[in-house]
Design an enzyme around this catalytic site. Sequence first.
Site, PDB file in Angstrom:
ATOM      1  N   ARG A  71       0.846  -1.190   0.000  1.00  0.00           N
ATOM      2  CA  ARG A  71       0.000   0.000   0.000  1.00  0.00           C
ATOM      3  C   ARG A  71       0.885   1.246   0.000  1.00  0.00           C
ATOM      4  O   ARG A  71       1.764   1.381   0.842  1.00  0.00           O
ATOM      5  CB  ARG A  71      -0.869  -0.052   1.264  1.00  0.00           C
ATOM      6  CG  ARG A  71      -2.022   0.888   1.256  1.00  0.00           C
ATOM      7  CD  ARG A  71      -2.928   0.611   2.422  1.00  0.00           C
ATOM      8  NE  ARG A  71      -2.386   1.064   3.691  1.00  0.00           N
ATOM      9  CZ  ARG A  71      -3.126   1.440   4.713  1.00  0.00           C
ATOM     10  NH1 ARG A  71      -4.446   1.378   4.619  1.00  0.00           N
ATOM     11  NH2 ARG A  71      -2.590   1.830   5.834  1.00  0.00           N
ATOM     12  N   THR A  85      -1.026   7.670  -0.910  1.00  0.00           N
ATOM     13  CA  THR A  85      -2.321   7.596  -1.612  1.00  0.00           C
ATOM     14  C   THR A  85      -3.225   6.505  -1.037  1.00  0.00           C
ATOM     15  O   THR A  85      -4.422   6.481  -1.301  1.00  0.00           O
ATOM     16  CB  THR A  85      -2.101   7.252  -3.104  1.00  0.00           C
ATOM     17  OG1 THR A  85      -1.502   5.938  -3.174  1.00  0.00           O
ATOM     18  CG2 THR A  85      -1.165   8.261  -3.761  1.00  0.00           C
ATOM     19  N   ASP A 114       0.833  -1.984  12.056  1.00  0.00           N
ATOM     20  CA  ASP A 114       1.220  -2.489  10.735  1.00  0.00           C
ATOM     21  C   ASP A 114       1.567  -3.970  10.862  1.00  0.00           C
ATOM     22  O   ASP A 114       2.592  -4.338  11.446  1.00  0.00           O
ATOM     23  CB  ASP A 114       2.416  -1.686  10.205  1.00  0.00           C
ATOM     24  CG  ASP A 114       2.740  -2.067   8.762  1.00  0.00           C
ATOM     25  OD1 ASP A 114       2.964  -3.265   8.487  1.00  0.00           O
ATOM     26  OD2 ASP A 114       2.767  -1.163   7.910  1.00  0.00           O
ATOM     27  N   ASP A 144       5.057  -5.243   9.417  1.00  0.00           N
ATOM     28  CA  ASP A 144       6.196  -4.780  10.235  1.00  0.00           C
ATOM     29  C   ASP A 144       6.231  -5.488  11.586  1.00  0.00           C
ATOM     30  O   ASP A 144       7.296  -5.867  12.071  1.00  0.00           O
ATOM     31  CB  ASP A 144       6.113  -3.265  10.443  1.00  0.00           C
ATOM     32  CG  ASP A 144       6.567  -2.502   9.209  1.00  0.00           C
ATOM     33  OD1 ASP A 144       7.288  -3.092   8.373  1.00  0.00           O
ATOM     34  OD2 ASP A 144       6.198  -1.328   9.062  1.00  0.00           O
TER      35      ASP A 144
HETATM   36  C1  PRP Z   1      -1.121  -4.217   4.664  1.00  0.00           C
HETATM   37  C2  PRP Z   1      -2.011  -5.422   4.827  1.00  0.00           C
HETATM   38  C3  PRP Z   1      -2.874  -5.340   3.598  1.00  0.00           C
HETATM   39  C4  PRP Z   1      -3.033  -3.854   3.392  1.00  0.00           C
HETATM   40  C5  PRP Z   1      -4.390  -3.450   3.912  1.00  0.00           C
HETATM   41  O1  PRP Z   1      -0.087  -4.487   3.781  1.00  0.00           O
HETATM   42  O2  PRP Z   1      -1.325  -6.620   4.966  1.00  0.00           O
HETATM   43  O3  PRP Z   1      -2.310  -5.955   2.456  1.00  0.00           O
HETATM   44  O4  PRP Z   1      -2.007  -3.224   4.172  1.00  0.00           O
HETATM   45  O5  PRP Z   1      -4.648  -2.127   3.630  1.00  0.00           O
HETATM   46  P1  PRP Z   1      -5.804  -1.678   2.629  1.00  0.00           P
HETATM   47  O6  PRP Z   1      -7.012  -2.473   2.961  1.00  0.00           O
HETATM   48  O7  PRP Z   1      -5.994  -0.206   2.952  1.00  0.00           O
HETATM   49  O8  PRP Z   1      -5.335  -1.883   1.224  1.00  0.00           O
HETATM   50  P2  PRP Z   1       1.054  -3.409   3.431  1.00  0.00           P
HETATM   51  O9  PRP Z   1       0.672  -2.680   2.176  1.00  0.00           O
HETATM   52  O10 PRP Z   1       1.349  -2.574   4.642  1.00  0.00           O
HETATM   53  O11 PRP Z   1       2.281  -4.322   3.051  1.00  0.00           O
HETATM   54  P3  PRP Z   1       3.162  -5.286   3.985  1.00  0.00           P
HETATM   55  O12 PRP Z   1       2.307  -6.462   4.349  1.00  0.00           O
HETATM   56  O13 PRP Z   1       4.288  -5.667   3.086  1.00  0.00           O
HETATM   57  O14 PRP Z   1       3.624  -4.507   5.189  1.00  0.00           O
HETATM   58  N1  URA Z   2      -2.261  -2.287   7.056  1.00  0.00           N
HETATM   59  C1  URA Z   2      -1.849  -2.722   8.273  1.00  0.00           C
HETATM   60  O1  URA Z   2      -0.892  -3.503   8.371  1.00  0.00           O
HETATM   61  N2  URA Z   2      -2.488  -2.257   9.355  1.00  0.00           N
HETATM   62  C2  URA Z   2      -3.527  -1.403   9.274  1.00  0.00           C
HETATM   63  O2  URA Z   2      -4.082  -1.038  10.328  1.00  0.00           O
HETATM   64  C3  URA Z   2      -3.933  -0.967   8.014  1.00  0.00           C
HETATM   65  C4  URA Z   2      -3.295  -1.443   6.910  1.00  0.00           C
END
Ligand code: PRP
Ligand code: URA
Length: 215
Positions: free
Chosen positions: A108, A112, A204, A207
């Site tokens: 994400r 944006t 997150d 992370d």
């Molecule tokens: C997180 C999570 C989802 C997304 C959710 O991933 O695992 O994929 O955010 O957010 P949304 O519903 O607003 O799209 P992230 O993009 O942080 O990637 P990561 O798992 O690599 O940290």
């Molecule tokens: N992605 C995450 O990992 N946590 C949130 O709360 C939203 C998006």
Amino acid sequence: MVQQNQSGVVVFDHPLIAHKLATIRSKDAGHRMFRAALSQIAGLMVYEVTRSLPTETVDIQTPMTTTKCSIIKGTITIVPVLRAGLGMIDGILEVMPEARVGHLGLARDEQTLEPVAYLNKLPVDIDAGPVILVDPMLATGGSASAAISMLRQAGANDIRMICLVAAPEGIERLRKDHPEVTIYAAALDDRLDESGYIVPGLGDAGDRMYGTIQG
Ligand code: PRP
Ligand code: URA
């Protein structure tokens, strides 16, 4: 065990799942505990998620006689959304070791909040059976909606989604974009904050799972 809140959304109401979720909501849970509990919750959820899988009747020769048995029809494909979805895979494969695993990489954009796709590795015959999409966080729903579109594009026609924590905004987005996909969530949270994080949420997920929190 489950609560059908609205059409196409199943929220779990189970003490063991709630207990494990509480441990990883805590900001004091380290990545080792976070990973273990995430995987365990996914394994517990999959029992209910697979309840509606199509089955077929086959003849089985027991040591005594031939009998008719019910088996799952088709080949199941589990698709984690990287990175955080990977944390749910081991728990699911423990229950369904024969399932295939496809991978979708989506990150994400934190400005944006739009998902950016960086990996698409799915079985060529993904339509050979049900597909279970896994991602612990359903926030705006942008990543899940894009992931489902990628699955559809690849030919998947029977899709379910498992998440850990869902925000109302994400549910609404999926109900609008992909109303045919049932969403299974361990918890339905209150809202998103101004940065698109789920509240109360757990921060997150990627992370926290991998110990890559900045600062
Ligand atoms: C997180 C999570 C989802 C997304 C959710 O991933 O695992 O994929 O955010 O957010 P949304 O519903 O607003 O799209 P992230 O993009 O942080 O990637 P990561 O798992 O690599 O940290
Ligand atoms: N992605 C995450 O990992 N946590 C949130 O709360 C939203 C998006």
